[in-house]
Design an enzyme around this catalytic site. Structure first.
Site, PDB file in Angstrom:
ATOM      1  N   VAL A  61       0.789  -1.329  -0.010  1.00  0.00           N
ATOM      2  CA  VAL A  61      -0.148  -0.347   0.037  1.00  0.00           C
ATOM      3  C   VAL A  61       0.829   1.245  -0.038  1.00  0.00           C
ATOM      4  CG1 VAL A  61      -1.878   1.225   1.222  1.00  0.00           C
ATOM      5  CG2 VAL A  61      -1.786  -1.417   1.049  1.00  0.00           C
TER       6      VAL A  61
ATOM      7  N   TYR B 168      -4.498  -9.546  14.943  1.00  0.00           N
ATOM      8  CA  TYR B 168      -4.076  -8.355  14.118  1.00  0.00           C
ATOM      9  C   TYR B 168      -5.360  -7.557  14.155  1.00  0.00           C
ATOM     10  CZ  TYR B 168      -3.780  -6.027   9.594  1.00  0.00           C
ATOM     11  OH  TYR B 168      -3.600  -5.225   8.610  1.00  0.00           O
TER      12      TYR B 168
ATOM     13  N   HIS C 259      -1.169 -13.275   1.078  1.00  0.00           N
ATOM     14  CA  HIS C 259      -2.754 -13.231   0.842  1.00  0.00           C
ATOM     15  C   HIS C 259      -3.210 -13.973  -0.292  1.00  0.00           C
ATOM     16  CE1 HIS C 259      -2.374  -9.708   3.471  1.00  0.00           C
ATOM     17  NE2 HIS C 259      -3.287 -10.191   4.004  1.00  0.00           N
TER      18      HIS C 259
HETATM   19  O1  GFB Z   1      -6.226 -13.869   1.736  1.00  0.00           O
HETATM   20  P1  GFB Z   1      -6.167 -14.729   2.645  1.00  0.00           P
HETATM   21  O2  GFB Z   1      -4.891 -15.368   3.312  1.00  0.00           O
HETATM   22  O3  GFB Z   1      -7.013 -13.600   3.710  1.00  0.00           O
HETATM   23  O4  GFB Z   1      -7.247 -15.777   2.601  1.00  0.00           O
HETATM   24  P2  GFB Z   1      -8.237 -13.670   4.814  1.00  0.00           P
HETATM   25  C1  GFB Z   1      -8.552 -15.536   1.956  1.00  0.00           C
HETATM   26  C2  GFB Z   1      -9.167 -16.902   1.510  1.00  0.00           C
HETATM   27  O5  GFB Z   1      -8.605 -17.653   0.517  1.00  0.00           O
HETATM   28  C3  GFB Z   1      -8.987 -18.004   2.678  1.00  0.00           C
HETATM   29  C4  GFB Z   1      -8.302 -18.969   0.874  1.00  0.00           C
HETATM   30  O6  GFB Z   1     -10.288 -18.468   2.734  1.00  0.00           O
HETATM   31  C5  GFB Z   1      -8.088 -18.873   2.461  1.00  0.00           C
HETATM   32  O7  GFB Z   1      -8.263 -20.054   2.967  1.00  0.00           O
HETATM   33  N1  GFB Z   1      -6.964 -19.429   0.169  1.00  0.00           N
HETATM   34  C6  GFB Z   1      -7.009 -20.383  -1.005  1.00  0.00           C
HETATM   35  C7  GFB Z   1      -5.645 -19.043   0.355  1.00  0.00           C
HETATM   36  N2  GFB Z   1      -5.840 -20.678  -1.053  1.00  0.00           N
HETATM   37  C8  GFB Z   1      -4.963 -19.874  -0.637  1.00  0.00           C
HETATM   38  C9  GFB Z   1      -3.537 -19.591  -0.473  1.00  0.00           C
HETATM   39  O8  GFB Z   1      -2.700 -20.395  -1.291  1.00  0.00           O
HETATM   40  N3  GFB Z   1      -3.052 -18.799   0.475  1.00  0.00           N
HETATM   41  C10 GFB Z   1      -4.170 -17.905   1.216  1.00  0.00           C
HETATM   42  N4  GFB Z   1      -3.423 -16.913   1.629  1.00  0.00           N
HETATM   43  N5  GFB Z   1      -5.221 -18.082   1.055  1.00  0.00           N
HETATM   44  C11 GFB Z   1      -6.641 -12.325   6.312  1.00  0.00           C
HETATM   45  C12 GFB Z   1      -6.256 -11.925   7.524  1.00  0.00           C
HETATM   46  O9  GFB Z   1      -7.565 -12.993   6.216  1.00  0.00           O
HETATM   47  O10 GFB Z   1      -6.846 -11.089   5.534  1.00  0.00           O
HETATM   48  C13 GFB Z   1      -5.411 -10.767   7.817  1.00  0.00           C
HETATM   49  O11 GFB Z   1      -5.959 -13.184   8.081  1.00  0.00           O
HETATM   50  C14 GFB Z   1      -5.905  -9.573   6.883  1.00  0.00           C
HETATM   51  O12 GFB Z   1      -5.378 -10.257   9.143  1.00  0.00           O
HETATM   52  C15 GFB Z   1      -6.063  -9.928   5.562  1.00  0.00           C
HETATM   53  O13 GFB Z   1      -6.758  -8.907   7.460  1.00  0.00           O
HETATM   54  C16 GFB Z   1      -6.674  -8.844   4.579  1.00  0.00           C
HETATM   55  O14 GFB Z   1      -9.074 -12.660   4.127  1.00  0.00           O
HETATM   56  O15 GFB Z   1      -9.012 -14.804   5.182  1.00  0.00           O
END
Ligand code: GFB
Length: 309
Positions: free
Chosen positions: A16, A137, A180
């Site tokens: 950002v 967080y 993410h």
């Molecule tokens: O982007 P993400 O990690 O953030 O995951 P959150 C979003 C969704 O994508 C979840 C799925 O349901 C994950 O299980 N997903 C599928 C994956 N495949 C993948 C992958 O390979 N990597 C990841 N990372 N996710 C975060 C918060 O939550 O959002 C933080 O934990 C922060 O605190 C951020 O606020 C913006 O939206 O679930």
């Protein structure tokens, strides 16, 4: 903000912060101050005070934070709560001490309750329990929001709090474990395409819904709020529509051009079932996001190919 004002962008190497610096430069702001982590450790109060004493920024755009995807939040809750509270406490308090004219602090959509009605209106903050995977967080960000409100009330500061939805774009973190979902999927599909490796594993059921904002739009919204909003009430920054992780998977797959199989690993966590912001307040002020999800992902993939391959 005047074009010759001194504006400190904290966190300029991140997703950002880097987009905000680019946009400020394009818009003709002449005195942007940035410091690397080596030059200034924002978790150290004395260092932050020395910096404000020396540079006297008039405006602060506070994007510096410990961030990560669902797995990073589960793995490092101590780092998430400590670093975020330390960074924001030092920056907010020192801004008050040194008479910063105005600042914007970025909270997060994950500060809303796990079972919040959707889309999430600003007044739903603190109306129920948080999503356990990102509680540290979320609590840190809520503390920052409340600190801004308290300082505005007691000291008549102009500390604006914005709550952005999930951001993505150039300069994102593409680490396979800690990132993410959008950068993670870009990398997974790209590597699978190159190595002819199949299937690609997607975490969770694919059912959760998320709202994604392209980082240039988010940067634009932050600068817009610095110039057009002075309220103590928090304000959501989003695009006004959401997408399931399953739909997102097929968008990224198409953009990258991967033709193999996809498997959803339901042993991995889903996190919050749905996260979509009500953006009517921001729309009423006259700001709307411009970049479609497919276009934003295509731009991000171009950047990924150019700078990481
Ligand atoms: O982007 P993400 O990690 O953030 O995951 P959150 C979003 C969704 O994508 C979840 C799925 O349901 C994950 O299980 N997903 C599928 C994956 N495949 C993948 C992958 O390979 N990597 C990841 N990372 N996710 C975060 C918060 O939550 O959002 C933080 O934990 C922060 O605190 C951020 O606020 C913006 O939206 O679930």
């Amino acid at each position: 903000m005047e074009k010759n004002a001194t504006i400190y962008v904290a966190g300029h190497t991140g997703l950002v912060g880097s987009a905000i610096v680019n946009k400020l430069e394009v818009e003709g702001y002449e005195n942007i101050i940035v410091k690397t982590h080596q030059e200034l450790d924002l978790t150290r109060q004395a260092e932050v005070e020395d910096f404000f004493q020396a540079e006297r920024p008039e405006y602060l755009i506070l994007t510096a934070a410990k961030v990560g995807g669902i797995q990073a939040n589960i793995a490092y809750p101590g780092e998430f709560i400590y670093e975020n509270i330390a960074i924001q406490t030092n920056c907010l308090h020192t801004s008050y001490l040194y008479g910063v004219k105005k600042l914007i602090f970025l909270g997060s959509a994950c500060s809303y309750p796990r079972e919040s009605p959707q889309p999430m209106k600003e007044e739903y903050l603190l109306s129920g329990p948080l999503e356990p995977t990102n509680e540290s967080y979320a609590i840190a960000k809520i503390a920052g929001i409340k600190m801004c409100e308290a300082y505005n009330r007691q000291y008549d500061t102009n500390f604006v709090c914005a709550l952005p939805t999930n951001a993505y774009g150039p300069n994102d973190n593409f680490d396979p474990n800690d990132s993410h979902v959008i950068p993670a999927l870009i990398r997974k599909f790209h590597e699978a395409k190159i190595k002819r490796d199949t299937p690609v594993i997607i975490w969770g059921t694919g059912n959760p819904r998320r709202e994604f904002i392209y980082v240039d739009d988010l940067a634009d919204a932050c600068i817009f709020l610095m110039n057009n909003y002075n309220g103590t009430e928090i304000i959501n920054i989003g695009v006004g529509e959401d997408t399931s992780i399953k739909e997102l998977t097929y968008i990224v797959k198409d953009v990258v051009g991967y033709r193999g199989e996809v498997v959803f690993d339901t042993s991995k966590p889903d996190g919050m079932p749905r996260k979509m912001l009500d953006v009517s307040k921001l729309h009423n002020l006259g700001w709307q996001a411009k970049t479609t999800l497919t276009k934003g992902i295509a731009e991000t993939y171009k950047w990924y190919l150019k700078y990481t391959q």
